[in-house]
Design a protein around this motif. Structure first.
Motif, PDB file in Angstrom:
ATOM      1  N   PHE A   7       1.193  -1.397  -0.675  1.00 45.12           N
ATOM      2  CA  PHE A   7      -0.264  -0.152   0.115  1.00 45.12           C
ATOM      3  C   PHE A   7       1.268   1.006   0.193  1.00 45.12           C
ATOM      4  N   ALA A  54       0.258   3.824   1.528  1.00 41.21           N
ATOM      5  CA  ALA A  54       0.613   3.996   3.142  1.00 41.21           C
ATOM      6  C   ALA A  54       1.042   3.719   3.841  1.00 41.21           C
ATOM      7  N   GLU A  55       1.305   3.637   5.148  1.00 41.02           N
ATOM      8  CA  GLU A  55       1.727   3.004   6.346  1.00 41.02           C
ATOM      9  C   GLU A  55       0.371   1.454   6.355  1.00 41.02           C
ATOM     10  N   ALA A  56       0.602   0.654   6.302  1.00 45.35           N
ATOM     11  CA  ALA A  56      -0.091  -1.241   6.535  1.00 45.35           C
ATOM     12  C   ALA A  56       0.565  -1.518   8.230  1.00 45.35           C
ATOM     13  N   LEU A  57       1.591  -1.654   7.918  1.00 41.21           N
ATOM     14  CA  LEU A  57       1.805  -2.266   8.703  1.00 41.21           C
ATOM     15  C   LEU A  57       0.826  -2.401  10.347  1.00 41.21           C
ATOM     16  N   MET A  58       0.665  -2.730  11.327  1.00 43.92           N
ATOM     17  CA  MET A  58       0.113  -3.646  12.380  1.00 43.92           C
ATOM     18  C   MET A  58       1.686  -3.088  13.067  1.00 43.92           C
TER      19      MET A  58
END
Lengths: 269, 258
Positions: free
Chosen positions: A87, A89-93
């Motif tokens: 993605f 945008a930032e998509a990490l948890m």
């Protein structure tokens, strides 16, 4: 010959108006696009031309209003299980460490945690993050987080890679570094890639083919350019070659008016 | 942020804090000894602490303290658990939440303490009427926070987890719950205090045991020192519980910057 990795056929996406009395918005109209197995295709176009919409359709996150999607010859319904999606945008948890993020997909598939950890450690060093596995995301730089995101997707060995301006937020040096690393990883194990960007130079330097989209709304492809520059490529050096500049001039010719149109629409809005 | 770098070191801060406490107690002592403040209404610090000491050294306060803490804990954990489950469920079910939202808002704006007599009728004068009162307060605090937490989940993180192959249950465990935890902890600090309020007010309105009962009893014989002693004891324990919540928060939300 095997079936192409992705076939988009007459895709249109119309969104209902966001407010009462508003107009429905057609992001893309009648888009047909074929991506061969192992092909690296970039889609470029002005801001707001529905590039991400096409990617979401291919990922199965968005059902098109009309048209159909075939993945390796099979009609797509639901999420695209053969695709990895990086993605914009930032998509990490953020509540997981780097290595826990990389392991996430394996964990979801019920793979033994010990094995997952071993494989995730391997992937972390492959993307240049050896020894940083236990860091939380806020302890990593933007470039490092992109590497984690890349490892998180590639560890699952998807046959199709969908990338939505993945390096857009990075500074130029980090960006070229990441582009070269992505190319190296891709050459080692060729997947089909759909790479969305608004940066024409990035598109040319990485791809086998560049697709130019018209300005939105009702955006559609208005030109396709094969990029027959030799591989392996260095994204920084290749930009200085005369062949690159020739291709750049040809594509820009097609793109310029659309960028201008997109810019004016942006201004009005 | 110029005030930030001039902050004194922790040990000196603690010395100042202690000095502030001693000064306040001294002020109280002098004002009541000199009869500027009538001791009958304002108590006397030495007698208050003597009372607290007597309670703890003789052990007479323990049964009361135990019951109040038990009520508080049950209300706190029960209310939190129910709030968590209801918040997650309604946060994920737009139709159900649209249906119930006016009622939930109405229930939440109702002053819950007026339920105390009703709970006393339903559950008797023992432990459970106090627990019920505490739960009715804690539940809504936690519920609304979890509900917002679930609604505020970053859609990109969610889409990413789905693309990685998360099932519905995995999404709940790996995305919704951890994401909502920030909001949950924000509410838990209030919830601890409110669980105490539920327990003590419940006791105050009708009971035979507990710190609230002790305070009521002391008030009945105009023993203001014992009343204040009870209040101070409660405050200390509520503060202790809040510190436990802070500790748990630090451990569970380690991933957050700062």
């Amino acid at each position: 010959m095997s079936a192409p990795a992705v076939v988009l056929r007459d895709i249109s996406c119309t969104f209902p108006p966001s407010s009462r009395g508003g107009q429905p918005y057609t992001a893309v109209r009648d888009v047909s696009l074929t991506i061969a197995d192992g092909e690296f295709v970039s889609v470029v176009g002005p801001t707001g031309c529905g590039k991400s919409t096409l990617l979401n359709v291919t990922a199965g996150l968005l059902t098109p209003s009309t048209g159909s999607v075939d993945i390796f010859g099979e009609s797509l319904s639901g999420l695209n299980r053969r695709a990895g999606y990086m993605f914009q945008a930032e998509a990490l948890m953020p509540w997981r460490t780097a290595i826990q993020n990389v392991m996430a997909g394996l964990e979801m598939r019920g793979i033994d945690p010990v094995e997952s950890r071993t494989r995730a450690t391997e992937w972390l060093s492959r993307v240049g993050l050896r020894g940083r596995g236990d860091a939380y995301l806020h302890q990593l730089s933007g470039g490092m987080r992109k590497r984690v995101a890349l490892a998180q997707i590639l560890i699952l060995e998807p046959q199709i890679l969908l990338m939505d301006e993945p390096f857009g937020a990075l500074d130029v040096q980090t960006r070229q570094l990441m582009e070269n690393e992505l190319l190296a990883l891709w050459s080692a194990n060729r997947k089909s890639v759909i790479f969305i960007t608004h940066d024409l130079e990035e598109a040319i330097s990485m791809s086998d083919r560049v697709v130019v989209m018209s300005a939105g709304p009702a955006s559609r492809p208005i030109g396709e350019f094969p990029i027959d520059l030799p591989r392996p490529r260095d994204v920084a050096e290749i930009r200085l070659t005369p062949e690159f500049l020739k291709i750049h001039a040809a594509i820009w010719e097609t793109m310029r008016d659309e960028v201008l149109k997109g810019y004016q629409q942006h201004e009005r809005a | 942020m110029s005030g930030h770098d001039t902050l004194p070191p922790l040990w000196r801060l603690n010395v100042y804090r202690l000095a502030l406490f001693v000064a306040a107690m001294l002020g109280w002592h002098v004002l009541t000894q000199s009869k500027i403040l009538p001791p009958f209404f304002f108590g006397e610090p030495l007698k208050v602490f003597a009372q607290i000491w007597k309670w703890f050294s003789s052990g007479s306060i323990y049964p009361h303290l135990a019951i109040t803490l038990l009520e508080t804990m049950l209300a706190f954990f029960g209310g939190t658990l129910l709030g968590l489950v209801a918040g997650l469920w309604l946060g994920l079910k737009p139709t159900a939440s649209a249906l119930l939202s006016p009622y939930l808002k109405a229930l939440n704006s109702m002053p819950r303490l007026i339920l105390a007599p009703i709970f006393a009728v339903w559950f008797g004068l023992g432990l459970w009427s106090k627990v019920a009162l505490g739960i009715s307060i804690v539940f809504f605090l936690v519920f609304f926070n979890v509900y917002h937490g679930v609604r505020e989940v970053n859609p990109v993180v969610l889409a990413n987890a789905r693309m990685l192959g998360a099932s519905k249950r995995q999404l709940l465990r790996m995305v919704y719950v951890p994401s909502a935890m920030t909001w949950v902890f924000a509410s838990l600090h209030n919830a601890v205090g409110m669980a105490f309020v539920g327990a003590v007010i419940g006791e105050y309105l009708g009971s035979v045991k507990g710190i609230g009962y002790l305070i009521l009893e002391a008030e009945g014989i105009f023993d203001i020192n014992a009343v204040l002693g009870g209040v101070i004891t409660l405050t200390l324990f509520a503060y202790g519980l809040d510190m436990i919540v802070t500790w748990a928060e630090r451990r569970l939300l380690r991933w957050q910057p700062n």
